[in-house]
Design a protein around this motif. Structure first.
Motif, PDB file in Angstrom:
ATOM      1  N   THR A   9     122.734  41.423  11.621  1.00 43.80           N
ATOM      2  CA  THR A   9     122.218  41.191  12.961  1.00 43.80           C
ATOM      3  C   THR A   9     123.362  41.394  13.946  1.00 43.80           C
ATOM      4  O   THR A   9     124.399  40.723  13.859  1.00 43.80           O
ATOM      5  CB  THR A   9     121.636  39.775  13.090  1.00 43.80           C
ATOM      6  OG1 THR A   9     120.517  39.647  12.211  1.00 43.80           O
ATOM      7  CG2 THR A   9     121.179  39.509  14.519  1.00 43.80           C
ATOM      8  N   VAL A  10     123.182  42.347  14.847  1.00 42.09           N
ATOM      9  CA  VAL A  10     124.198  42.654  15.851  1.00 42.09           C
ATOM     10  C   VAL A  10     123.913  41.804  17.080  1.00 42.09           C
ATOM     11  O   VAL A  10     122.835  41.915  17.676  1.00 42.09           O
ATOM     12  CB  VAL A  10     124.178  44.147  16.220  1.00 42.09           C
ATOM     13  CG1 VAL A  10     125.276  44.470  17.227  1.00 42.09           C
ATOM     14  CG2 VAL A  10     124.327  45.012  14.968  1.00 42.09           C
ATOM     15  N   PRO A  11     124.839  40.940  17.479  1.00 42.71           N
ATOM     16  CA  PRO A  11     124.585  40.063  18.624  1.00 42.71           C
ATOM     17  C   PRO A  11     124.349  40.851  19.910  1.00 42.71           C
ATOM     18  O   PRO A  11     124.724  42.025  20.026  1.00 42.71           O
ATOM     19  CB  PRO A  11     125.877  39.231  18.719  1.00 42.71           C
ATOM     20  CG  PRO A  11     126.509  39.333  17.369  1.00 42.71           C
ATOM     21  CD  PRO A  11     126.148  40.685  16.856  1.00 42.71           C
ATOM     22  N   THR A  27     117.462  51.431   9.356  1.00 42.01           N
ATOM     23  CA  THR A  27     116.380  50.841  10.139  1.00 42.01           C
ATOM     24  C   THR A  27     116.977  50.026  11.279  1.00 42.01           C
ATOM     25  O   THR A  27     117.819  49.148  11.048  1.00 42.01           O
ATOM     26  CB  THR A  27     115.491  49.946   9.265  1.00 42.01           C
ATOM     27  OG1 THR A  27     114.926  50.733   8.208  1.00 42.01           O
ATOM     28  CG2 THR A  27     114.361  49.333  10.084  1.00 42.01           C
ATOM     29  N   VAL A  28     116.563  50.338  12.493  1.00 41.70           N
ATOM     30  CA  VAL A  28     116.991  49.618  13.700  1.00 41.70           C
ATOM     31  C   VAL A  28     115.805  48.771  14.156  1.00 41.70           C
ATOM     32  O   VAL A  28     114.770  49.309  14.542  1.00 41.70           O
ATOM     33  CB  VAL A  28     117.415  50.593  14.809  1.00 41.70           C
ATOM     34  CG1 VAL A  28     117.952  49.822  16.013  1.00 41.70           C
ATOM     35  CG2 VAL A  28     118.438  51.602  14.298  1.00 41.70           C
ATOM     36  N   THR A  29     115.965  47.444  14.100  1.00 39.08           N
ATOM     37  CA  THR A  29     114.870  46.531  14.440  1.00 39.08           C
ATOM     38  C   THR A  29     115.183  45.816  15.746  1.00 39.08           C
ATOM     39  O   THR A  29     116.225  45.155  15.882  1.00 39.08           O
ATOM     40  CB  THR A  29     114.639  45.495  13.322  1.00 39.08           C
ATOM     41  OG1 THR A  29     114.441  46.167  12.074  1.00 39.08           O
ATOM     42  CG2 THR A  29     113.428  44.626  13.624  1.00 39.08           C
ATOM     43  N   ASP A  30     114.280  45.951  16.693  1.00 39.14           N
ATOM     44  CA  ASP A  30     114.397  45.280  17.995  1.00 39.14           C
ATOM     45  C   ASP A  30     113.864  43.857  17.840  1.00 39.14           C
ATOM     46  O   ASP A  30     112.667  43.618  17.896  1.00 39.14           O
ATOM     47  CB  ASP A  30     113.601  46.063  19.034  1.00 39.14           C
ATOM     48  CG  ASP A  30     113.787  45.542  20.442  1.00 39.14           C
ATOM     49  OD1 ASP A  30     114.530  44.562  20.633  1.00 39.14           O
ATOM     50  OD2 ASP A  30     113.169  46.111  21.371  1.00 39.14           O
ATOM     51  N   LEU A  31     114.750  42.901  17.642  1.00 34.24           N
ATOM     52  CA  LEU A  31     114.334  41.540  17.288  1.00 34.24           C
ATOM     53  C   LEU A  31     113.653  40.811  18.445  1.00 34.24           C
ATOM     54  O   LEU A  31     112.652  40.124  18.247  1.00 34.24           O
ATOM     55  CB  LEU A  31     115.541  40.739  16.793  1.00 34.24           C
ATOM     56  CG  LEU A  31     116.197  41.254  15.508  1.00 34.24           C
ATOM     57  CD1 LEU A  31     117.438  40.425  15.184  1.00 34.24           C
ATOM     58  CD2 LEU A  31     115.222  41.216  14.344  1.00 34.24           C
ATOM     59  N   PRO A 161     109.027  42.577  20.232  1.00 35.64           N
ATOM     60  CA  PRO A 161     109.752  41.965  19.125  1.00 35.64           C
ATOM     61  C   PRO A 161     109.287  42.484  17.762  1.00 35.64           C
ATOM     62  O   PRO A 161     108.099  42.561  17.483  1.00 35.64           O
ATOM     63  CB  PRO A 161     109.441  40.474  19.283  1.00 35.64           C
ATOM     64  CG  PRO A 161     109.185  40.301  20.736  1.00 35.64           C
ATOM     65  CD  PRO A 161     108.486  41.561  21.160  1.00 35.64           C
ATOM     66  N   GLY A 162     110.268  42.871  16.931  1.00 34.95           N
ATOM     67  CA  GLY A 162     109.986  43.294  15.570  1.00 34.95           C
ATOM     68  C   GLY A 162     109.719  44.765  15.379  1.00 34.95           C
ATOM     69  O   GLY A 162     109.569  45.224  14.234  1.00 34.95           O
ATOM     70  N   LEU A 163     109.662  45.557  16.461  1.00 31.78           N
ATOM     71  CA  LEU A 163     109.430  46.987  16.304  1.00 31.78           C
ATOM     72  C   LEU A 163     110.653  47.650  15.667  1.00 31.78           C
ATOM     73  O   LEU A 163     111.792  47.238  15.884  1.00 31.78           O
ATOM     74  CB  LEU A 163     109.107  47.639  17.642  1.00 31.78           C
ATOM     75  CG  LEU A 163     107.828  47.172  18.338  1.00 31.78           C
ATOM     76  CD1 LEU A 163     107.465  48.126  19.467  1.00 31.78           C
ATOM     77  CD2 LEU A 163     106.661  47.039  17.366  1.00 31.78           C
TER      78      LEU A 163
END
Length: 204
Positions: A9-11, A27-31, A161-163
């Motif tokens: 997780t990148v801050p 995979t890049v996840t937009d949290l 969120p989550g995409l």
């Protein structure tokens, strides 16, 4: 079956870099949703070969990146392919924020604010790269519409969120990421949030 090679997780506002080996998936996840993720790609064995926005856009005949887009180098060779895209479209013409562009657009009081160029320089230095190696970047999840007269906008994002965006490495690729710290325009909803970077590979 796939196995996770690395997951981090990148801050908010931070940088990240790694080599993604040929055939591995990134995979890049937009949290949190509505978070721009600036990205640069280089051939891991010859960093003079790097992502080219003009080559990529010319080859695919579209201003935006999405599922099926092949991310080409300045040698017109494939670096990565977008295998899956939950968002729909991504920018590669808006560039990366910097202290200079911030002061030009938003005023001199923004000079001290952290920017994507600083993240790229810090991550690139770990791999022997410097300012001359920075080129036009990809902005995952960033919404930059282009008007009929060619005017660009930076507007509220299309993400949630989550995409996820899933990329396959077509060669060994060095990936630099800046989890955009911009707070002066809507690209991060004025509130930068963390993203997750996951590298996986076929377990067979």
């Amino acid at each position: 079956m796939t196995t996770v090679v690395t997951e981090l997780t990148v801050p908010a506002r931070a940088g990240w870099s790694a080599v993604v080996r040929r055939g591995q998936l990134l995979t890049v996840t937009d949290l949190g949703g509505n978070q721009a993720v600036d990205c640069l790609l280089y051939d891991a064995h010859d960093t003079a070969v790097r992502y080219s926005a003009p080559d990529t856009l010319q080859a695919q005949g579209s201003l935006f990146l999405t599922e099926g887009s092949v991310l080409l180098s300045n040698e017109h060779t494939p670096l990565m392919t977008v295998l899956a895209d939950d968002c729909g479209r991504h920018d590669t013409i808006g560039g990366a924020c910097s202290k200079e562009s911030n002061t030009l657009r938003y005023g001199h009081h923004t000079w001290s604010q952290h920017a994507c160029v600083e993240n790229f320089l810090a991550e690139g230095a770990r791999w022997g790269l410097g300012k001359r190696d920075l080129v036009s970047n990809i902005n995952w999840y960033m919404n930059v519409p282009v008007e009929p007269d060619g005017t660009l906008g930076i507007v509220d994002g299309l993400s949630a969120p989550g995409l996820r965006v899933v990329l396959r490495a077509e060669t060994d690729v060095l990936v630099l990421v800046s989890n955009c710290p911009q707070i002066n325009n809507p690209c991060n909803g004025f509130d930068p949030t963390p993203v997750r970077m996951t590298i996986t590979e076929d377990a067979r």
